[in-house]
Design a protein around this motif. Structure first.
Motif, mmCIF file in Angstrom:
data_model
loop_
_atom_site.group_PDB
_atom_site.id
_atom_site.type_symbol
_atom_site.label_atom_id
_atom_site.label_comp_id
_atom_site.label_asym_id
_atom_site.label_seq_id
_atom_site.Cartn_x
_atom_site.Cartn_y
_atom_site.Cartn_z
ATOM 1 N N VAL A 283 0.850 -1.179 0.000
ATOM 2 C CA VAL A 283 0.000 0.000 0.000
ATOM 3 C C VAL A 283 0.891 1.236 0.000
ATOM 4 O O VAL A 283 1.864 1.308 0.763
ATOM 5 N N LYS A 284 0.564 2.192 -0.842
ATOM 6 C CA LYS A 284 1.356 3.419 -0.956
ATOM 7 C C LYS A 284 0.637 4.560 -0.247
ATOM 8 O O LYS A 284 -0.551 4.809 -0.490
ATOM 9 N N ASP A 285 1.341 5.258 0.663
ATOM 10 C CA ASP A 285 0.702 6.356 1.381
ATOM 11 C C ASP A 285 0.878 7.674 0.624
ATOM 12 O O ASP A 285 1.470 7.715 -0.462
ATOM 13 N N LYS A 286 0.376 8.740 1.208
ATOM 14 C CA LYS A 286 0.371 10.040 0.534
ATOM 15 C C LYS A 286 1.777 10.600 0.354
ATOM 16 O O LYS A 286 2.015 11.437 -0.518
ATOM 17 N N LYS A 287 2.711 10.150 1.164
ATOM 18 C CA LYS A 287 4.094 10.617 1.045
ATOM 19 C C LYS A 287 4.923 9.760 0.094
ATOM 20 O O LYS A 287 6.117 9.989 -0.066
ATOM 21 N N GLY A 288 4.293 8.741 -0.505
ATOM 22 C CA GLY A 288 5.011 7.872 -1.428
ATOM 23 C C GLY A 288 5.689 6.696 -0.763
ATOM 24 O O GLY A 288 6.390 5.922 -1.429
ATOM 25 N N LYS A 289 5.508 6.537 0.551
ATOM 26 C CA LYS A 289 6.111 5.402 1.263
ATOM 27 C C LYS A 289 5.289 4.139 0.992
ATOM 28 O O LYS A 289 4.062 4.190 0.844
ATOM 29 N N LEU A 290 5.983 3.016 0.985
ATOM 30 C CA LEU A 290 5.355 1.732 0.688
ATOM 31 C C LEU A 290 5.233 0.916 1.977
ATOM 32 O O LEU A 290 6.232 0.666 2.662
ATOM 33 N N THR A 311 -6.202 -2.119 7.093
ATOM 34 C CA THR A 311 -5.555 -2.653 8.279
ATOM 35 C C THR A 311 -4.137 -3.093 7.929
ATOM 36 O O THR A 311 -3.926 -3.818 6.965
ATOM 37 N N LEU A 312 -3.194 -2.610 8.726
ATOM 38 C CA LEU A 312 -1.808 -3.054 8.584
ATOM 39 C C LEU A 312 -1.504 -4.052 9.697
ATOM 40 O O LEU A 312 -2.096 -3.983 10.789
ATOM 41 N N PRO A 313 -0.593 -4.990 9.440
ATOM 42 C CA PRO A 313 -0.291 -6.004 10.469
ATOM 43 C C PRO A 313 0.084 -5.405 11.814
ATOM 44 O O PRO A 313 -0.261 -5.939 12.863
ATOM 45 N N GLN A 314 0.778 -4.255 11.816
ATOM 46 C CA GLN A 314 1.202 -3.663 13.083
ATOM 47 C C GLN A 314 0.039 -3.081 13.888
ATOM 48 O O GLN A 314 0.196 -2.749 15.070
ATOM 49 N N ASP A 315 -1.123 -2.936 13.232
ATOM 50 C CA ASP A 315 -2.295 -2.496 13.974
ATOM 51 C C ASP A 315 -2.736 -3.563 14.972
ATOM 52 O O ASP A 315 -3.377 -3.258 15.988
ATOM 53 N N GLU A 316 -2.430 -4.814 14.670
ATOM 54 C CA GLU A 316 -2.793 -5.911 15.554
ATOM 55 C C GLU A 316 -1.592 -6.489 16.297
ATOM 56 O O GLU A 316 -1.733 -7.057 17.366
ATOM 57 N N LEU A 317 -0.401 -6.357 15.674
ATOM 58 C CA LEU A 317 0.835 -6.860 16.283
ATOM 59 C C LEU A 317 1.864 -5.739 16.192
ATOM 60 O O LEU A 317 2.455 -5.514 15.125
ATOM 61 N N ASP A 318 2.045 -5.039 17.296
ATOM 62 C CA ASP A 318 2.808 -3.789 17.201
ATOM 63 C C ASP A 318 4.306 -3.977 17.008
ATOM 64 O O ASP A 318 5.020 -2.996 16.801
ATOM 65 N N ASN A 319 4.777 -5.231 17.067
ATOM 66 C CA ASN A 319 6.192 -5.463 16.747
ATOM 67 C C ASN A 319 6.351 -6.243 15.448
ATOM 68 O O ASN A 319 7.322 -6.982 15.262
ATOM 69 N N PHE A 320 5.389 -6.088 14.552
ATOM 70 C CA PHE A 320 5.445 -6.767 13.252
ATOM 71 C C PHE A 320 6.756 -6.415 12.547
ATOM 72 O O PHE A 320 7.185 -5.254 12.524
ATOM 73 N N ALA A 321 7.421 -7.421 11.980
ATOM 74 C CA ALA A 321 8.799 -7.263 11.485
ATOM 75 C C ALA A 321 8.924 -6.180 10.425
ATOM 76 O O ALA A 321 9.889 -5.400 10.433
ATOM 77 N N THR A 322 7.977 -6.110 9.491
ATOM 78 C CA THR A 322 8.099 -5.144 8.397
ATOM 79 C C THR A 322 7.165 -3.951 8.608
ATOM 80 O O THR A 322 6.551 -3.445 7.664
ATOM 81 N N ARG A 323 7.067 -3.490 9.855
ATOM 82 C CA ARG A 323 6.167 -2.366 10.141
ATOM 83 C C ARG A 323 6.706 -1.039 9.642
ATOM 84 O O ARG A 323 5.950 -0.091 9.423
ATOM 85 N N ALA A 324 8.017 -0.915 9.469
ATOM 86 C CA ALA A 324 8.597 0.332 8.958
ATOM 87 C C ALA A 324 8.316 0.447 7.459
ATOM 88 O O ALA A 324 8.441 -0.529 6.726
ATOM 89 N N PRO A 325 7.910 1.616 6.991
ATOM 90 C CA PRO A 325 7.641 1.757 5.554
ATOM 91 C C PRO A 325 8.932 1.734 4.739
ATOM 92 O O PRO A 325 10.021 2.032 5.250
ATOM 93 N N TYR A 326 8.773 1.409 3.469
ATOM 94 C CA TYR A 326 9.921 1.316 2.566
ATOM 95 C C TYR A 326 9.831 2.393 1.494
ATOM 96 O O TYR A 326 8.741 2.823 1.104
ATOM 97 N N ASP A 327 11.011 2.803 1.037
ATOM 98 C CA ASP A 327 11.063 3.731 -0.088
ATOM 99 C C ASP A 327 10.963 3.005 -1.423
ATOM 100 O O ASP A 327 10.393 3.539 -2.377
ATOM 101 N N ARG A 328 11.498 1.773 -1.460
ATOM 102 C CA ARG A 328 11.499 1.030 -2.722
ATOM 103 C C ARG A 328 11.378 -0.455 -2.432
ATOM 104 O O ARG A 328 11.871 -0.957 -1.428
ATOM 105 N N VAL A 329 10.706 -1.146 -3.359
ATOM 106 C CA VAL A 329 10.612 -2.600 -3.319
ATOM 107 C C VAL A 329 11.123 -3.112 -4.662
ATOM 108 O O VAL A 329 10.677 -2.650 -5.722
#
Length: 634
Positions: A283-290, A311-329
Motif C-alpha cells: 500500500v502506498k501512502d500520501k508521502k510515497g512510502k510503501l 488494516t496493517l499487520p502492526q495495527d494488531e501486532l505492534d512489533n510486526f517485522a516489516t512495520r517500517a515503511p519502505y522507499d522502494r521494493v
C-alpha cells in the motif's frame, strides 16, 4: 547420411524452382548464447548442415545486460600448477570446448570473478574465429510441426521469424536459456521495480529503506551494490537462504554476494525474512512510502478511506517485522523459459514444482513431447536442477557435447567415440580419467564413463561422459554393444553431506582411510559394476523402453544409478589427487580383480614402489570389502 543429403538436395531444388517458401537445414539452433555456440561448434566440426538463429545483432546478448552489476560468479582460475589442459578445465568455468587454444577464457580476463563484458567479447570471438554460421537480427517468433514421413523423425520443424521468413529443419536444438523474468502478482505489485530495470547506481538509493523480494544471487547481488548507502535492506522470500558451500550447488548463494548475511547476523539493521510473496500486499501512502500488509486485510477494506481504511499487520501486532515503511521494493526472482513461441503441436510443457521454469525433457535432453527437439544449456537444467552444474557453462558445455554424440549416432550412423584397451590397462585408464577428466568432475552424478567388457574379460571398450539417466538405452543411443558386464565411473559427494541445514565444517568431516572410503563426504570417484546392462532384455519395442526407464528409476534414494552388483568408492582426497598407491590404487585394483576374477597384480606391481608392494602383500584382501553393496549401505 546419404538420406539426409538427398533430402537437402530435393528441398534446395524445390526452393530454387519456386518462390522459396522456406529455407531448409538439417539442424536449426535457437540462440547464439554459450550453449547455442557450443552446439554449432560440434555441428560444424562434424560437417553438418546447420544454422543458428540469434535475435540480437551479436552473440551472448543475455550477458550484454546481465548480471546487472556486471560481475560474473563463474570462477576464472588462471593458474592451477598443472599443464594438463583437460584438468585445468575443471577450474575454468567460462571457456567453451574447442580445438582453438586462443579461445580459453583466461586470455580474456585476469579477474577471478570476471566482468560480464569479458564474456560478451569471448562469445563474439568464439563465433567469429571459428566461422560459425549464425543469422543475427533474426528472432524466431513461432515454431510448429509439419508431419512428413520423409523427415528424420516423421515431421519437420517449421520456424517463422519476425519478417515472416520461414525455415524448415529435421532437428531443432533450443538454446535460448531462461530469460523471462519471474513475476509474482499481488495487490500493489505495480509499485515493485524489477531487477531487469532497476537503477544500478548506488547513489540513487542513498538514505533509502529498501525491501528486496527474492533470495537468490540476483537478490544478494542487488543488495551488495547498495549495502553501504541505504538506511537498511530487508529481504523476503518463501524459502530459507541456501549457501552454495553447504549445498555444493553452484546456483545457490555464492560467498561473493553474501555481505548482507554479515550485516543481518551482526545486527547492523539489515535482515532476512521468510514469507509467501503471494500473501503480501503493498500500500502506498500520501508521502510515497510503501507499506507491507497482507492480502486478506484488503478483502473488507473501506476503499473510500484510502490507506487509513486499510488494516496493517502492526495495527494488531505492534512489533510486526516489516512495520517500517519502505522507499522502494525490488523484485529479484530469477528467470524462466519462454514457452510462447511454440505451437501446441510441439507439446512443450513446463516442468512440475520447482522445475516449472524449465521445459519437460528426458535425461537425454530430448523433449518429452516431441521427438527430435532437444533443449540445451540453462533451459536443460531440469535434468540435474539443484544437483549438478548442468545449468551453467562449465556443466552444459559437456552435456551439449553428449547430445551431439547422441545425434551423430541416431541420424548419421556415427557411434559414440570409444577406445579399446587390453584388460591390463583397466586400472590405469580409470585412474587417469578420475584425475584429469573435467566433464566427470563438473557434471558429477550426471555424466559417467562407461567401460564395456569384452567376452572373457580380455579387453574393454572405454566411452567417456555418457548421461547416466539413459544408461538402460546405451546400446541404441551409442551404437555400441554390451557383450558382457560393464563398469560405470562417476563422481559423487557423500550421501548426507550436502544440504541447507548441513554443517559442512564439522571436525571429522573428511575420511582418510581406504577401508572407510564409502563414508567419503567430499567429491570422489565411485565405480559401479553390473553383470549386465540394467534394462529388461527379453522385451522389445515401446514397452521395453518404458520398463527400462522404470528399472532406471528404481534405484536407492539419492543414488544416481540402479543398484549394482558391486560398488567401490575411491576414498576422498584433500588435493583431489587420486594417485596414492595404497590409499587409492590398490583398493581399486582389488575391486576390479574381484569383479573380473582376474589377477591384475603382475602388470600393476611394476608401477608401485617396493614399500607399497610390501604393504600390499601384508594387507591381503582387506580392501575387497569396499566393493560390496553391504558396505555402501552401512
Amino acid at each position: 547420411m546419404a538420406r539426409g543429403l538427398f533430402l537437402r538436395l530435393v528441398l534446395s531444388a524445390l526452393c530454387a524452382a519456386g518462390a522459396a517458401a522456406f529455407l531448409y537445414h538439417d539442424y536449426c539452433v535457437l540462440g547464439a548464447g554459450p550453449a547455442g555456440l557450443q552446439a554449432a561448434y560440434f555441428l560444424q566440426r562434424a560437417g553438418r548442415d546447420y544454422v543458428v538463429f540469434e535475435r540480437s545483432h551479436a552473440p551472448g546478448s543475455f550477458f550484454a545486460i546481465y548480471p546487472r552489476h556486471r560481475k560474473l560468479i563463474s570462477i576464472n582460475k588462471r593458474h592451477t600448477g598443472k599443464s594438463n589442459s583437460e584438468f585445468n578445465l575443471r577450474h575454468d568455468w567460462n571457456s567453451l570446448l574447442s580445438h582453438e587454444p586462443r579461445l580459453l577464457f583466461r586470455r580474456y580476463s585476469r579477474q577471478f570473478f570476471p566482468h560480464a563484458d569479458a564474456m560478451v567479447r569471448y562469445l563474439e570471438d568464439f563465433a567469429a574465429l571459428l566461422g560459425l554460421r549464425v543469422r543475427y537480427d533474426t528472432a524466431i517468433v513461432h515454431v510448429t510441426l509439419e508431419k512428413d514421413p520423409r523427415a528424420w523423425n516423421g515431421h519437420y520443424f517449421v520456424l517463422s521469424d519476425q519478417n515472416r521468413q520461414s525455415y524448415k529443419c529435421s532437428c531443432l536444438l533450443v538454446a535460448t536459456g531462461t530469460w523471462v523474468p519471474n513475476v509474482v502478482n499481488f495487490p500493489g505489485s505495480e509499485y515493485v521495480e524489477g531487477y531487469e530495470t532497476v537503477s544500478t547506481n548506488p547513489e540513487d538509493f542513498a538514505g533509502q529503506t529498501v525491501l528486496i523480494l527474492g533470495r537468490g544471487n540476483s537478490a544478494f547481488e542487488t543488495a551488495e551494490n547498495i549495502l553501504g548507502v541505504t538506511n537498511f535492506i530487508h529481504m523476503v522470500s518463501r524459502s530459507r537462504v541456501r549457501l552454495s558451500w553447504a549445498t555444493h550447488y553452484v546456483g545457490d548463494l555464492r560467498a561473493i554476494n553474501n555481505g548482507l548475511l554479515d550485516t543481518y547476523q551482526l545486527k547492523s539493521l539489515d535482515g532476512l525474512l521468510e514469507g509467501d510473496l503471494e500473501d503480501l500486499a503493498i500500500v502506498k501512502d500520501k508521502k510515497g512510502k510503501l507499506h507491507i500488509t497482507l492480502r486478506f486485510y484488503l478483502e473488507n477494506r473501506n476503499t473510500s478511506a484510502g490507506i487509513d481504511g486499510i488494516t496493517l499487520p502492526q495495527d494488531e501486532l505492534d512489533n510486526f517485522a516489516t512495520r517500517a515503511p519502505y522507499d522502494r521494493v525490488i523484485r529479484c526472482l530469477g528467470w524462466k523459459f519462454d514457452f510462447s513461441i511454440y505451437n501446441r503441436s510441439l507439446r512443450m510443457m513446463p516442468g512440475r514444482g520447482n522445475k516449472s521454469k524449465y521445459p519437460q525433457i528426458k535425461p537425454s535432453y530430448e523433449s518429452r513431447g516431441t521427438r527430435g527437439l532437444f533443449v540445451l544449456g540453462t533451459a536443460s537444467h531440469s535434468v540435474d536442477f539443484r544437483k549438478s552444474a548442468g545449468g551453467f557453462i562449465h556443466g552444459f558445455r559437456y552435456t551439449t557435447r553428449a547430445v551431439h554424440r547422441l545425434l551423430e549416432n541416431r541420424h548419421h550412423g556415427v557411434p559414440w567415440p570409444s577406445t579399446v584397451y587390453p584388460i591390463t590397462q583397466l586400472t590405469n585408464s580409470i585412474i587417469k580419467r578420475v584425475n584429469e577428466a573435467s566433464g566427470l568432475y563438473q557434471m558429477f552424478s550426471v555424466l559417467a564413463d562407461i567401460i564395456l567388457l569384452r567376452e572373457n574379460a580380455t579387453a574393454f571398450e572405454y566411452l567417456e561422459e555418457y548421461p547416466v539417466g539413459i544408461l538402460a538405452e546405451l546400446e541404441t543411443q551409442t551404437g555400441r554393444k554390451v557383450p558382457a558386464g560393464l563398469f560405470v565411473v562417476i563422481m559423487e559427494y557423500g550421501r548426507n553431506f550436502s544440504g541447507d541445514d548441513k554443517d559442512v565444517f564439522y571436525y571429522n568431516r573428511a575420511v582418510g582411510e581406504a577401508q572407510h572410503a564409502w563414508q567419503s563426504n567430499f567429491l570422489h570417484p565411485v565405480i559401479y559394476y553390473y553383470k549386465r546392462l540394467p534394462t529388461v532384455l527379453i522385451l522389445r519395442g515401446a514397452l521395453n523402453g518404458l520398463l527400462a526407464e522404470r528399472e532406471m528409476r528404481l534405484h536407492p534414494p539419492d543414488w544416481p544409478l540402479p543398484r549394482p552388483d558391486a560398488i567401490h568408492h575411491i576414498v576422498e582426497d584433500f588435493l583431489t589427487d587420486w594417485t596414492a598407491p595404497n590409499a587409492h590404487i590398490l583398493p581399486l585394483r582389488r575391486f576390479l580383480e574381484n569383479c573380473l576374477s582376474t589377477d591384475l597384480r603382475n602388470f600393476f606391481a611394476g608401477n608401485l614402489s617396493p614399500g607399497s608392494r610390501m604393504q600390499e602383500e601384508e594387507g591381503g584382501c582387506e580392501g575387497r570389502v569396499t566393493g560390496e553393496i553391504s558396505s555402501a549401505n552401512n
